[in-house]
Design a protein around this motif. Structure first.
Motif, PDB file in Angstrom:
ATOM      1  N   ALA A 224       0.845  -1.194   0.000  1.00  0.00           N
ATOM      2  CA  ALA A 224       0.000   0.000   0.000  1.00  0.00           C
ATOM      3  C   ALA A 224       0.881   1.244   0.000  1.00  0.00           C
ATOM      4  O   ALA A 224       1.899   1.281   0.695  1.00  0.00           O
ATOM      5  CB  ALA A 224      -0.903  -0.005   1.220  1.00  0.00           C
ATOM      6  N   PRO A 225       0.478   2.259  -0.775  1.00  0.00           N
ATOM      7  CA  PRO A 225       1.309   3.476  -0.849  1.00  0.00           C
ATOM      8  C   PRO A 225       1.373   4.181   0.506  1.00  0.00           C
ATOM      9  O   PRO A 225       2.300   4.944   0.765  1.00  0.00           O
ATOM     10  CB  PRO A 225       0.575   4.340  -1.863  1.00  0.00           C
TER      11      PRO A 225
ATOM     12  N   GLN B 127     -10.600  12.409   5.262  1.00  0.00           N
ATOM     13  CA  GLN B 127      -9.461  12.557   6.161  1.00  0.00           C
ATOM     14  C   GLN B 127      -8.145  12.652   5.407  1.00  0.00           C
ATOM     15  O   GLN B 127      -7.091  12.715   6.017  1.00  0.00           O
ATOM     16  CB  GLN B 127      -9.365  11.365   7.109  1.00  0.00           C
ATOM     17  N   GLY B 128      -8.187  12.540   4.093  1.00  0.00           N
ATOM     18  CA  GLY B 128      -6.953  12.554   3.317  1.00  0.00           C
ATOM     19  C   GLY B 128      -6.312  11.187   3.197  1.00  0.00           C
ATOM     20  O   GLY B 128      -5.148  11.060   2.841  1.00  0.00           O
ATOM     21  N   ARG B 129      -7.074  10.141   3.487  1.00  0.00           N
ATOM     22  CA  ARG B 129      -6.531   8.783   3.371  1.00  0.00           C
ATOM     23  C   ARG B 129      -6.596   8.327   1.918  1.00  0.00           C
ATOM     24  O   ARG B 129      -7.605   8.541   1.241  1.00  0.00           O
ATOM     25  CB  ARG B 129      -7.327   7.809   4.238  1.00  0.00           C
ATOM     26  N   ASP B 130      -5.551   7.681   1.471  1.00  0.00           N
ATOM     27  CA  ASP B 130      -5.483   7.156   0.103  1.00  0.00           C
ATOM     28  C   ASP B 130      -6.496   6.029  -0.039  1.00  0.00           C
ATOM     29  O   ASP B 130      -6.449   5.036   0.702  1.00  0.00           O
ATOM     30  CB  ASP B 130      -4.063   6.643  -0.145  1.00  0.00           C
ATOM     31  N   VAL B 131      -7.430   6.128  -1.001  1.00  0.00           N
ATOM     32  CA  VAL B 131      -8.494   5.135  -1.126  1.00  0.00           C
ATOM     33  C   VAL B 131      -7.924   3.761  -1.476  1.00  0.00           C
ATOM     34  O   VAL B 131      -8.364   2.743  -0.948  1.00  0.00           O
ATOM     35  CB  VAL B 131      -9.546   5.589  -2.172  1.00  0.00           C
ATOM     36  N   LEU B 132      -6.933   3.723  -2.377  1.00  0.00           N
ATOM     37  CA  LEU B 132      -6.330   2.433  -2.737  1.00  0.00           C
ATOM     38  C   LEU B 132      -5.793   1.737  -1.492  1.00  0.00           C
ATOM     39  O   LEU B 132      -5.992   0.538  -1.290  1.00  0.00           O
ATOM     40  CB  LEU B 132      -5.206   2.647  -3.763  1.00  0.00           C
ATOM     41  N   SER B 133      -5.125   2.513  -0.621  1.00  0.00           N
ATOM     42  CA  SER B 133      -4.569   1.904   0.590  1.00  0.00           C
ATOM     43  C   SER B 133      -5.673   1.418   1.517  1.00  0.00           C
ATOM     44  O   SER B 133      -5.579   0.328   2.079  1.00  0.00           O
ATOM     45  CB  SER B 133      -3.687   2.909   1.344  1.00  0.00           C
ATOM     46  N   THR B 134      -6.733   2.231   1.652  1.00  0.00           N
ATOM     47  CA  THR B 134      -7.812   1.778   2.536  1.00  0.00           C
ATOM     48  C   THR B 134      -8.444   0.510   1.994  1.00  0.00           C
ATOM     49  O   THR B 134      -8.831  -0.378   2.751  1.00  0.00           O
ATOM     50  CB  THR B 134      -8.909   2.853   2.708  1.00  0.00           C
ATOM     51  N   ILE B 135      -8.528   0.400   0.658  1.00  0.00           N
ATOM     52  CA  ILE B 135      -9.101  -0.823   0.070  1.00  0.00           C
ATOM     53  C   ILE B 135      -8.219  -2.026   0.408  1.00  0.00           C
ATOM     54  O   ILE B 135      -8.706  -3.081   0.820  1.00  0.00           O
ATOM     55  CB  ILE B 135      -9.252  -0.670  -1.457  1.00  0.00           C
ATOM     56  N   LEU B 136      -6.921  -1.882   0.232  1.00  0.00           N
ATOM     57  CA  LEU B 136      -6.021  -2.998   0.516  1.00  0.00           C
ATOM     58  C   LEU B 136      -6.115  -3.412   1.976  1.00  0.00           C
ATOM     59  O   LEU B 136      -6.230  -4.602   2.300  1.00  0.00           O
ATOM     60  CB  LEU B 136      -4.580  -2.620   0.163  1.00  0.00           C
TER      61      LEU B 136
ATOM     62  N   SER C  57     -13.476  -2.481   7.287  1.00  0.00           N
ATOM     63  CA  SER C  57     -13.445  -3.465   6.214  1.00  0.00           C
ATOM     64  C   SER C  57     -14.008  -2.793   4.971  1.00  0.00           C
ATOM     65  O   SER C  57     -14.355  -1.618   4.993  1.00  0.00           O
ATOM     66  CB  SER C  57     -14.308  -4.661   6.602  1.00  0.00           C
ATOM     67  N   LEU C  58     -14.127  -3.561   3.892  1.00  0.00           N
ATOM     68  CA  LEU C  58     -14.673  -2.975   2.664  1.00  0.00           C
ATOM     69  C   LEU C  58     -16.080  -2.452   2.895  1.00  0.00           C
ATOM     70  O   LEU C  58     -16.451  -1.400   2.386  1.00  0.00           O
ATOM     71  CB  LEU C  58     -14.666  -4.040   1.547  1.00  0.00           C
ATOM     72  N   GLY C  59     -16.843  -3.175   3.697  1.00  0.00           N
ATOM     73  CA  GLY C  59     -18.216  -2.753   3.984  1.00  0.00           C
ATOM     74  C   GLY C  59     -18.251  -1.415   4.703  1.00  0.00           C
ATOM     75  O   GLY C  59     -19.059  -0.538   4.380  1.00  0.00           O
ATOM     76  N   THR C  60     -17.341  -1.246   5.695  1.00  0.00           N
ATOM     77  CA  THR C  60     -17.272   0.029   6.408  1.00  0.00           C
ATOM     78  C   THR C  60     -16.914   1.148   5.441  1.00  0.00           C
ATOM     79  O   THR C  60     -17.473   2.251   5.504  1.00  0.00           O
ATOM     80  CB  THR C  60     -16.195  -0.046   7.509  1.00  0.00           C
ATOM     81  N   LEU C  61     -15.972   0.881   4.567  1.00  0.00           N
ATOM     82  CA  LEU C  61     -15.539   1.906   3.604  1.00  0.00           C
ATOM     83  C   LEU C  61     -16.703   2.348   2.738  1.00  0.00           C
ATOM     84  O   LEU C  61     -16.874   3.539   2.466  1.00  0.00           O
ATOM     85  CB  LEU C  61     -14.413   1.364   2.719  1.00  0.00           C
ATOM     86  N   ILE C  62     -17.505   1.365   2.303  1.00  0.00           N
ATOM     87  CA  ILE C  62     -18.650   1.712   1.458  1.00  0.00           C
ATOM     88  C   ILE C  62     -19.628   2.585   2.240  1.00  0.00           C
ATOM     89  O   ILE C  62     -20.159   3.574   1.734  1.00  0.00           O
ATOM     90  CB  ILE C  62     -19.342   0.446   0.937  1.00  0.00           C
ATOM     91  N   ARG C  63     -19.838   2.226   3.524  1.00  0.00           N
ATOM     92  CA  ARG C  63     -20.769   3.014   4.341  1.00  0.00           C
ATOM     93  C   ARG C  63     -20.267   4.443   4.526  1.00  0.00           C
ATOM     94  O   ARG C  63     -21.014   5.409   4.337  1.00  0.00           O
ATOM     95  CB  ARG C  63     -20.945   2.360   5.708  1.00  0.00           C
ATOM     96  N   VAL C  64     -18.984   4.546   4.855  1.00  0.00           N
ATOM     97  CA  VAL C  64     -18.422   5.877   5.065  1.00  0.00           C
ATOM     98  C   VAL C  64     -18.518   6.683   3.784  1.00  0.00           C
ATOM     99  O   VAL C  64     -18.945   7.848   3.775  1.00  0.00           O
ATOM    100  CB  VAL C  64     -16.943   5.759   5.524  1.00  0.00           C
ATOM    101  N   GLY C  65     -18.160   6.046   2.647  1.00  0.00           N
ATOM    102  CA  GLY C  65     -18.183   6.754   1.367  1.00  0.00           C
ATOM    103  C   GLY C  65     -19.588   7.138   0.960  1.00  0.00           C
ATOM    104  O   GLY C  65     -19.797   8.128   0.255  1.00  0.00           O
ATOM    105  N   ASN C  66     -20.556   6.344   1.415  1.00  0.00           N
ATOM    106  CA  ASN C  66     -21.943   6.588   1.073  1.00  0.00           C
ATOM    107  C   ASN C  66     -22.388   8.008   1.440  1.00  0.00           C
ATOM    108  O   ASN C  66     -23.162   8.632   0.729  1.00  0.00           O
ATOM    109  CB  ASN C  66     -22.794   5.553   1.821  1.00  0.00           C
ATOM    110  N   ASP C  67     -21.832   8.502   2.583  1.00  0.00           N
ATOM    111  CA  ASP C  67     -22.213   9.844   3.038  1.00  0.00           C
ATOM    112  C   ASP C  67     -21.791  10.920   2.039  1.00  0.00           C
ATOM    113  O   ASP C  67     -22.345  12.014   2.017  1.00  0.00           O
ATOM    114  CB  ASP C  67     -21.558  10.151   4.398  1.00  0.00           C
ATOM    115  N   PHE C  68     -20.762  10.620   1.246  1.00  0.00           N
ATOM    116  CA  PHE C  68     -20.236  11.648   0.343  1.00  0.00           C
ATOM    117  C   PHE C  68     -20.730  11.471  -1.086  1.00  0.00           C
ATOM    118  O   PHE C  68     -20.382  12.224  -1.972  1.00  0.00           O
ATOM    119  CB  PHE C  68     -18.699  11.643   0.348  1.00  0.00           C
TER     120      PHE C  68
END
Lengths: 307, 326, 325
Positions: free
Chosen positions: A47-48, A83-92, A257-268
């Motif tokens: 991850a970067p 938060q400025g987190r790299d999405v690719l890294s959060t996915i990994l 997890s991926l599910g959490t990421l989707i939920r968080v992203g859902n707000d935006f």
């Protein structure tokens, strides 16, 4: 060494290996699965960025769109979140949690289901009737409901800090408990078939005890379908985990997890930052698809009628 | 040599509960239903002899085999092995049972497909703790495989690499590996081709001579039985209807059912004598006929046969024989 | 001049392509059956006898296929017919009886329905006529009280009665040829005799040719006029039953006949050894060159391992053995 070479040659020559080499779908699925697993396991190295080390984050980089769009930068290939987190890294990192929970819960449910199915099928009688009625009752509830129930109970029963620490394990048990019936029924069925065969009778005449017969004779012959169900269930477990996390009752936000990421992203999503939830979603689809294709191939390859 | 019989069955019986499940019985008011698979079976097996049980499917011959080796529990009667009642022997029963082994009909189902042949053959040795070291066990397995006509290297293979006849040899090696005195052979050759059957029958009689084994041989094939047996018991619908020395039985059958069976054997000699196809079939064992179970198919049946069950007299259970009508 | 054969099979070859090469399960098999004749095809498992029968009725399971040869029914080639035409031929011209009567019948329909449907598929009869024909058939195959039994389901019949129903289905459309594959194997000895008598009666009264496939020499001895003994996918010996069974010429037939335990003189004489053919039938991927039987043959000589024998005249029969070359 010749022994190893001989074993390798036999393995290469095995019908399963041959069917694997000659199935483009299986090869593609295996490749995708390997990429997903490799990315997840090696996340800290490939991850970067470590998205959960606040020292590496800068809020000013928040909401950067993917690299190929107008405002994107090559530093963040798939963009960043609020938060400025790299999405690719959060996915990994997220795939790591998803896969881990998926595998662990499948292992748990397979262990539980196989043992109960084996005992139920081999011993029969009242115990069998009891286990199977429990299975029937459980089957009349959707898996997700059972997982929600167990998770909710754990939340009430455990103090808050303890729950956060144990959240992942609770999740594994919750998903695992909702799936054991698949294994129990399958293994019970094949146990009933194997139990009637003469090699089991022969072991009884020799004087072996029921437990030894179950473990050494029946189990190895009843395991074939379990492998297939387990593979396909990994995909289901990953989805269940994602659903629970999307609903906010899954993994704690500190280990998304991926599910959490989707939920968080859902707000935006409505405010236009689509990449924050789209890419984790795509990753989830890819992972589940790959595992499912692998499971389908395995089912066909192990089916003697199609061989 | 001991003159007491090695095995003695006295009025042995076994019922199977074939009732519908409990819920159905409660809702439909259906009664419990018992299938009388074996009833009032008595015989002795002397040391070193071969006793054969013959009969058509469903006559209870395989159930008798399974009762003797303990795969089924007795409903009635007693089984004595070497003078000891197996039911009363308690913990001693398993020590007695080690002295008997069984060979099964289907060589494709009687060997665990995931085990190597050496592990299959070694299982009784390991369970009974007969080998003190791995080397001793290997030597013993090689000897066992050689004894049944297989090569020591065959131990490394899996059952699916063998033909039906070779698998039956493996089965025999496994049965012999615990040093039994008594082998129950349940249709050991009926799944095999005739040329392979000849090999297995020859092997079994060699082993009997060399190891002094006693056989209970279950078969539906009268020609095979005529070839292997010293004495023959004929079973019909759970009972023995005639038991006699093999030579006598095949030369001068007494019970009408025995005669029927002998008449039904295809004639390889092409004497041109037509077989007399006997009408009827084995009745439903859930509702056996009253009186003599064979009376609906018997050409000699009279009113007494329909009402009264024939008693066992001098090796045969038949009113017609008893009354001298036959 | 003998009448034209009803069925003629010439140099039939059935093969299974696998990833390790093509396995030849039936190799160069030729025979003919005349109207009213019962030809027994006997052999041990793996000899290719069932596959030969399946090839004739066009029911080879893929990937099995006819690799070479011709099959002629009443002088017309049938091995290359399109599937639809072959299906019409089955039932109408060729009837089939298989080992397990239970799987040959549909458990969800009464035997009457199945008979009527079969009859109406092949013959132009209305329902009432078809039902009358069905009753007549059940009576002919020896089902007692056919009027009461016609509306019963297969599971309500015993094994022997079920096999009679299967035979009724096979002969429903008045076929010229019946392929019977182990028709008595699943039945008890006393029932076997009844079914054999029925088959013989049908062949005699309707002039139907029967190809009787079995592993049981006893059934052959009682039913067949001629017999073909198969070994490793080839015909080892073919000829009149009496000749082949009582004076076998091919060493394999000799061994096979000797290995059958018999009643009679030897009955009760214990420990008399049976004749034993050493070894086992070769697997399809390892059929020896020359005569397939030569490695097991007590009378082999050099030529046997080098050259494959054709069927050669041997007494009143023909044997594929160089002893007669």
């Amino acid at each position: 060494m010749p022994a190893v070479a001989g074993w390798a040659r036999r393995a290469w020559d095995h019908d399963l290996a041959w069917s694997f080499r000659h199935s483009p779908v299986a090869l593609l699925a295996a490749f995708l699965t390997l990429v997903c697993i490799g990315g997840a396991v090696l996340a800290p190295w490939v991850a970067p960025q470590n998205p959960y080390d606040s020292a590496t984050l800068s809020l000013s980089d928040g909401f950067t769109p993917p690299a190929w769009t107008e405002k994107g930068t090559r530093k963040y290939l798939l963009g960043t979140d609020d938060q400025g987190r790299d999405v690719l890294s959060t996915i990994l990192y997220g795939a790591r949690i998803s896969l881990g929970v998926g595998l662990a819960s499948v292992l748990f449910s397979a262990l539980l289901g196989v043992s109960l199915g084996l005992v139920s099928g081999y011993l029969g009688g009242r115990l069998d009737a009891f286990i199977m009625r429990v299975a029937d009752i459980q089957l009349s509830f959707p898996a997700i409901l059972i997982a929600l129930l167990i998770d909710g109970t754990a939340r009430i029963a455990l103090p808050r800090e303890a729950h956060d620490a144990l959240a992942l394990y609770v999740l594994v048990v919750a998903i695992g408990l909702s799936k054991w019936v698949d294994y129990a029924r399958t293994v019970r069925g094949s146990t009933l078939v194997e139990k009637g065969k003469d090699y089991v009778q022969a072991a009884r005449v020799i004087g072996r005890r029921p437990l030894a017969i179950m473990v050494h004779h029946v189990l190895p012959n009843a395991m074939g379908p379990v492998l297939v169900i387990a593979t396909i269930n990994i995909a289901t477990a990953i989805i269940t985990e994602a659903t629970l996390s999307f609903l906010g009752v899954g993994v704690p936000p500190t280990q998304p997890s991926l599910g959490t990421l989707i939920r968080v992203g859902n707000d935006f999503l409505i405010s236009g930052e689509w990449w924050i939830s789209l890419f984790p979603g795509a990753a989830l689809v890819l992972l589940v698809l790959a595992v499912n294709l692998l499971g389908d191939w395995l089912r066909d390859a192990l089916n003697p009628r199609l061989r | 040599m001991d003159s007491r019989p090695l095995l003695r069955l006295t009025d042995v019986g076994r019922d199977f509960d074939v009732s519908r499940p409990w819920l159905n019985r409660m809702l439909e008011g259906a009664p419990r239903q018992l299938l009388r698979a074996v009833d009032m079976v008595s015989f002795d097996v002397a040391r070193g002899e071969t006793l054969a049980l013959v009969g058509e499917s469903g006559c209870g011959k395989s159930t008798v085999a399974r009762l003797i080796v303990g795969l089924y529990a007795l409903t009635r009667g007693r089984i004595e092995f070497d003078g000891v009642d197996l039911a009363a022997a308690g913990a001693g029963a398993s020590a007695l049972r080690r002295r008997m082994q069984m060979i099964f009909q289907d060589p494709y189902a009687s060997l665990n497909p995931r085990w190597r042949v050496r592990d299959i053959v070694a299982e009784p040795i390991r369970v009974l703790g007969l080998a003190k070291s791995g080397d001793e066990e290997r030597v013993r397995i090689a000897a066992l495989l050689a004894q049944v006509g297989l090569a020591p290297e065959d131990g490394e293979k899996y059952p699916h690499e063998f033909s039906g006849g070779q698998r039956q040899r493996i089965s025999i090696a496994r049965a012999l590996s615990g040093h039994p005195e008594f082998l129950v052979c349940d249709e050991p050759t009926s799944a095999l081709d005739v040329s392979v059957q000849a090999q297995i029958l020859n092997l079994m009689s060699e082993l009997q001579e060399r190891l002094g084994l006693t056989y209970l041989f279950i078969s539906h094939n009268l020609a095979v039985v005529a070839h292997v047996a010293d004495r023959v018991g004929v079973m019909y619908l759970g009972c023995i209807v005639e038991l006699a020395n093999a030579v006598t039985l095949f030369k001068a059958p007494r019970h009408p059912y025995t005669r029927l069976l002998l008449d039904a054997i295809p004639d390889l000699g092409m004497s041109g004598a037509p077989r007399t196809p006997v009408g009827g079939e084995v009745p439903n064992p859930l509702a056996p006929p009253a009186g003599c179970a064979f009376h609906p198919r018997c050409p000699h049946a009279n009113q007494r046969c329909r009402n009264e069950r024939p008693a066992w007299r001098a090796g045969v259970a038949c009113h017609a024989v008893e009354e001298g009508r036959l | 001049m003998s009448p034209a054969p009803l069925l003629e099979v010439r140099d039939l070859r059935v093969e299974f392509p696998t990833r390790r090469g093509t396995l030849v399960a039936v190799d160069g098999v030729s025979f003919a059956i005349e109207p009213g004749e019962v030809l027994g095809v006997v052999g041990e498992s793996g000899a290719g006898k069932s596959l030969t029968g399946m090839a004739v009725i066009g029911l080879l399971e893929p990937p099995g296929r006819i690799g070479a040869g011709e099959i002629l029914l009443e002088g017309r080639r049938i091995d290359r017919l399109p599937a639809e035409e072959m299906r019409r031929l089955r039932g109408r011209r060729i009837g089939a009886i298989f080992q397990d009567p239970l799987t040959s019948l549909n458990p969800l329909y009464t035997v009457g329905d199945q008979l009527v449907e079969t009859i109406r598929t092949h013959l132009e009869l209305d329902r009432g006529q078809a039902r009358r024909r069905a009753l007549q058939l059940l009576d002919e195959v020896g089902i007692p009280a056919p009027g009461a039994r016609i509306d019963h389901y297969p599971h309500q019949f015993s094994g022997g009665m079920r096999q009679r129903v299967v035979i009724a289905l096979a002969v429903a459309a008045g076929p010229r040829l019946i392929i019977a594959d182990e028709p008595t194997t699943a039945l008890d000895v006393s029932i076997q005799a009844q079914i054999i008598a029925l088959l013989k009666m049908l062949a005699r009264e309707h002039g139907t040719a029967v190809m009787l496939i079995t592993h049981d020499m006893g059934v052959i001895a009682e039913t067949a006029h001629r017999v073909a003994v198969m070994y490793a996918g080839r015909i080892a010996e073919i000829g009149p039953v009496r000749e082949v069974l009582q004076a076998p010429r091919h060493p394999y037939t000799v061994g096979l006949m000797g290995s059958i335990p018999r009643l009679g003189a030897g009955a009760g004489k214990r420990h008399a050894r049976l004749v034993q053919i050493e070894g086992a039938m070769p697997r399809l991927n390892a059929i020896p060159p020359g005569c397939a039987f030569h490695p097991r043959c007590p009378r082999r000589f050099e030529r046997c391992g080098a050259e494959r024998p054709e069927l050669l005249p041997a007494g009143a029969a023909r044997a594929s053995c160089w002893l007669y070359g």
